[in-house]
Design an enzyme around this catalytic site. Structure first.
Site, PDB file in Angstrom:
ATOM      1  N   GLN A 117      62.261  30.650  44.347  1.00 32.97           N
ATOM      2  CA  GLN A 117      61.449  29.638  43.663  1.00 32.97           C
ATOM      3  C   GLN A 117      60.088  30.184  43.276  1.00 32.97           C
ATOM      4  O   GLN A 117      59.518  29.784  42.264  1.00 32.97           O
ATOM      5  CB  GLN A 117      61.279  28.408  44.558  1.00 32.97           C
ATOM      6  CG  GLN A 117      62.590  27.682  44.768  1.00 32.97           C
ATOM      7  CD  GLN A 117      62.355  26.257  45.240  1.00 32.97           C
ATOM      8  OE1 GLN A 117      61.231  25.801  45.365  1.00 32.97           O
ATOM      9  NE2 GLN A 117      63.421  25.544  45.498  1.00 32.97           N
ATOM     10  N   HIS A 135      48.723  36.438  58.074  1.00 38.00           N
ATOM     11  CA  HIS A 135      49.228  35.192  57.469  1.00 38.00           C
ATOM     12  C   HIS A 135      50.283  34.637  58.431  1.00 38.00           C
ATOM     13  O   HIS A 135      51.474  34.930  58.331  1.00 38.00           O
ATOM     14  CB  HIS A 135      49.841  35.465  56.089  1.00 38.00           C
ATOM     15  CG  HIS A 135      50.536  34.256  55.524  1.00 38.00           C
ATOM     16  ND1 HIS A 135      49.858  33.148  55.067  1.00 38.00           N
ATOM     17  CD2 HIS A 135      51.847  33.972  55.367  1.00 38.00           C
ATOM     18  CE1 HIS A 135      50.723  32.238  54.647  1.00 38.00           C
ATOM     19  NE2 HIS A 135      51.943  32.711  54.832  1.00 38.00           N
ATOM     20  N   GLN A 145      62.578  49.320  49.747  1.00 37.79           N
ATOM     21  CA  GLN A 145      61.849  49.067  48.506  1.00 37.79           C
ATOM     22  C   GLN A 145      60.690  50.040  48.342  1.00 37.79           C
ATOM     23  O   GLN A 145      60.380  50.477  47.228  1.00 37.79           O
ATOM     24  CB  GLN A 145      61.365  47.613  48.484  1.00 37.79           C
ATOM     25  CG  GLN A 145      62.553  46.637  48.489  1.00 37.79           C
ATOM     26  CD  GLN A 145      62.188  45.216  48.153  1.00 37.79           C
ATOM     27  OE1 GLN A 145      61.038  44.813  48.284  1.00 37.79           O
ATOM     28  NE2 GLN A 145      63.162  44.446  47.745  1.00 37.79           N
ATOM     29  N   ASP A 151      66.878  40.991  40.961  1.00 35.08           N
ATOM     30  CA  ASP A 151      67.580  40.118  41.907  1.00 35.08           C
ATOM     31  C   ASP A 151      68.783  40.864  42.458  1.00 35.08           C
ATOM     32  O   ASP A 151      69.126  41.944  41.973  1.00 35.08           O
ATOM     33  CB  ASP A 151      67.997  38.805  41.232  1.00 35.08           C
ATOM     34  CG  ASP A 151      67.988  37.663  42.232  1.00 35.08           C
ATOM     35  OD1 ASP A 151      68.318  37.907  43.410  1.00 35.08           O
ATOM     36  OD2 ASP A 151      67.657  36.533  41.848  1.00 35.08           O
ATOM     37  N   ASP A 154      46.317  30.932  51.576  1.00 32.10           N
ATOM     38  CA  ASP A 154      45.568  30.316  52.672  1.00 32.10           C
ATOM     39  C   ASP A 154      44.116  30.060  52.252  1.00 32.10           C
ATOM     40  O   ASP A 154      43.518  29.033  52.578  1.00 32.10           O
ATOM     41  CB  ASP A 154      45.585  31.227  53.904  1.00 32.10           C
ATOM     42  CG  ASP A 154      46.974  31.772  54.159  1.00 32.10           C
ATOM     43  OD1 ASP A 154      47.284  32.854  53.630  1.00 32.10           O
ATOM     44  OD2 ASP A 154      47.755  31.092  54.843  1.00 32.10           O
TER      45      ASP A 154
END
Ligand code: LMR
Length: 341
Positions: A25, A197, A122, A52, A169
């Site tokens: 999303q 985080h 990655q 993807d 944040d």
């Protein structure tokens, strides 16, 4: 300015259709923002690289079609692919959205271990194929630790180019303070997100100000409720992500996408004079934070480079909170290391 015009929007998501908590999303939200110039401004043409996994190739193609249909004047190309090398080729900016979501993995160690492998893989590809000056922002949890792994396995990318997102944040804190003071959010500045985080992050307003007709005023004095600042304000913010998941049955999406755009935009174009933002960056030991962690600090940006704001007075309470979140990052770092051995 960025050198070139390529964005890499990473997306490696283990979820299938029907699941709602998904970094997918964020990817869906950020693509049109970048194409519209929200990240790099109205004069910068962009080529979007969208990655993807294989089983989502069809839906990725749907996004490619929508990007064409939206006729974005700045969008000079779309590389929508399930081939990681093709996705990374020559990218100048990599917004990392891939990762195993918490919902699927209940054990903290398992989540760290899965993400550690993803970020190692990655990193190796970015290291080989991205532009030499590639700027990286890691979004998924555990964001700081994922970014640290990426740094370790992409040693030729300058360490200052690897960051994680704490701007969400930071923006959330600006919003809460604006609500509390009944002022507009754009009048509040210089809150600080320190550390991880996570639920140990420390939100500090000791140096924050808000603008009034008569000049700038200190937030802390005007809130005039240290108890609220040390309790409800911090815990609400630390648990905001979880509260949104409960309410929406999905993680924050467009607010995370906007924060990622804000993070990159300020990094590339600079922070306004007298203003700082929060970014997870490689610690150099400033404020007594152990070096070699990705830790969120107040930073100013100029000419495409960030620097940690120096010389802020740290009180005893802040010190303890900053150290506690550093401690969590040290633990996660060693857990990640053991997962990768
Ligand atoms: C957030 O802060 O919204 C996210 O980190 C929450 C999550 O776990 O996806």
């Amino acid at each position: 300015m960025v050198h070139g015009d390529t964005i890499c929007n990473w997306h490696v998501d283990t979820l299938h259709g029907g699941d709602t908590i998904s970094n997918w999303q964020i990817g869906y939200a950020i693509a049109p923002m970048v194409a519209r110039g929200i990240m790099l401004g109205p004069d910068q043409p962009v080529i979007l690289h969208l990655l993807d996994i294989e089983h989502a190739a069809e839906s990725l193609n749907g996004i490619r079609m929508e990007l064409t249909d939206a006729a974005f004047p700045l969008l000079k190309g779309v590389v929508a692919t399930t081939d990681v090398v093709e996705a990374c080729k020559d990218v100048n900016i990599a917004v990392m959205l891939g990762g195993s979501p918490q919902k699927e993995i209940t054990l903290r160690k398992d989540m760290l271990s899965t993400n550690a492998s993803i970020y190692k893989a990655q990193a190796l590809i970015l290291e080989e194929h991205a532009a030499a000056d590639c700027k990286v922002s890691v979004v998924p949890n555990p964001a700081n630790t994922n970014a640290l792994i990426l740094k370790q396995f992409a040693p030729s990318i300058p360490k200052e180019n690897i960051t994680c997102l704490t701007r969400l944040d930071h923006n959330r804190a600006l919003g809460q303070i604006a609500d509390r003071l009944k002022v507009h959010v754009s009048d509040v500045k210089n809150v600080i997100i320190w550390g991880n985080h996570s639920t140990t992050e420390y939100l500090e307003v000791n140096h924050a100000t808000f603008t009034t007709r008569n000049g700038e005023r200190p937030v802390r004095e005007h809130v005039a409720d240290d108890h609220w600042l040390k309790t409800e304000f911090i815990t609400t913010m630390q648990q905001r992500g979880v509260a949104i998941i409960k309410a929406r049955k999905a993680s924050s999406a467009f607010s995370a996408a906007i924060a990622a755009c804000d993070h990159i935009r300020d990094w590339v174009f600079g922070t306004p004079k007298g203003t700082w933002v929060s970014m997870g960056v490689y610690s150099d030991g400033s404020y007594g934070i152990p070096p070699r962690l990705i830790y969120s600090f107040p930073v100013k940006c100029e000419k495409g480079k960030w620097s940690i704001v120096q010389g802020l007075k740290i009180d005893e309470y802040s010190r303890a909170m900053m150290d506690a979140t550093a401690k969590e990052l040290i633990e996660k770092k060693s857990l990640a290391k053991s997962c990768l051995e």
